[in-house]
Design an enzyme around this catalytic site. Sequence first.
Site, mmCIF file in Angstrom:
data_model
loop_
_atom_site.group_PDB
_atom_site.id
_atom_site.type_symbol
_atom_site.label_atom_id
_atom_site.label_comp_id
_atom_site.label_asym_id
_atom_site.label_seq_id
_atom_site.Cartn_x
_atom_site.Cartn_y
_atom_site.Cartn_z
ATOM 1 C CG HIS A 109 -2.109 -0.903 1.177
ATOM 2 N ND1 HIS A 109 -2.580 -1.415 0.114
ATOM 3 C CD2 HIS A 109 -2.122 -2.170 2.173
ATOM 4 C CE1 HIS A 109 -3.439 -2.477 0.274
ATOM 5 N NE2 HIS A 109 -3.274 -2.808 1.682
ATOM 6 C CG ASP A 132 -5.805 -5.937 -0.151
ATOM 7 O OD1 ASP A 132 -5.664 -6.827 0.805
ATOM 8 O OD2 ASP A 132 -5.676 -4.683 0.269
#
Length: 451
Positions: free
Chosen positions: A272, A323
């Site tokens: 991220h 994810d």
Amino acid sequence: MKWLAEHAWVDGAWASQVLLEADASGHWQRVQAHATPQESQGAQPLGTVLPGMTNAHSHAFQRAMAGLAERSERAQDDFWSWRERMYQVALRIGPDALESVAAWLYAEMLRAGYTQVCEFHYVHRDPQGHAYADPAEMAWALVRAAQRTGMGLTLLPTVYMRQGFGQDSLNDTQRRFRADPDFVLEVQARLAQHGQNHRPGLLHSGVALHSLRAVPLSALRDVDQALPQAPLHIHVAEQDKEVQDCLAHHGRRPIEWLAEQLPLNARWHLVHATHATPQELRLLQQSGATVVLCPTTEANLGDGRFDWVTALSLGLKGSVGTDSHVNRNWTEELRWLEYVQRLEWQQHNVSLLHQAGETAGRLFNWALDGGAAASGLPLRGLAVGQRADMVELDLSSDALLGVPAAHVLDAWVFSTPSSTVRRVFVGAQAVPDRRAELAPGFVQAMASLLS
């Protein structure tokens, strides 16, 4: 094993009449453009071919809630309230259901052009929070899922020790995640041993550290020192609250603090990094560490906008992942990565940084190279010594119909709808589409989790 591709993505660009030959271990031993008919004799014909892509960040169990968290009884919904709903799925899923969900997910990924997945695995314990008789029980479910589908797997058992900065334990809803370095390193060692007996080159393992809020410094250092070669993944700076909590506790921003405490290098892959500053991105680039971006999940959860323009200007390496699996296509991840920047900067083709070239090609090459690093395997495309992974595109699909050969990648990334591939090869072996046989198990697992 020998093929002749009419068009193939070689050395970061399209080439024609590409002869592809793999050795017995499933790695490329010959990649030659403009092959003559004599050189190509005996080769199996292929159409338009891309290298397989690595999905650098996956939580397989969250596939069970994709599309089911889009309602709220609160006046304001955010990542933290979504997390509570995610915990409820994590508390219910067992090994059999995890295998069924992961197998369906991996079959989806394969048809979208992924051939390797980095599984950031932290549901370790039984629903009461106790260790299974075999502490790796849940990890084996993921291994079986990959074997059933033909997906390459980099399994990352995850250290998870506390609920937040300054805490010394987890809360009750996190009880299944509890794992210290000793627990995780034992699981990783068993996975590594199993990988030697598995089909060569398809099962790899490293370790993940869940986040700075969940892992104390001593544990970070223990894992870093215990595994000098394996890939290390960590969530970092995904949410602004995490950044503020880190500042309050350490007096430093997350990546800044991590770089001060540990010798970051190319083994480290920071997932991220949404709220990284230009200076923090510069620290990563100088260290050789990479970022793993998950644009569709980051958008779905309202994480924020990664500083892609600075990352590009620095030459920062990285990859993409799906994810939470609200999307399972790498084309969509790359499209969102670029489109968010276009909205922010009100410009077109932002990823080119005003240079001549093709946006899709630059994005693809970036993610391909970074994905190989994140997986810890030779997966950098159609080149000698790399694993023989490739996907054959279906040029009759809606997005590609009538598109000139030189623009096929552009259209596959930027012309929706995304299309599944025609054929998939992993380690030089064709992987059949197993979705029809896996669907009943997935539906049954979903029913058990959502009842």
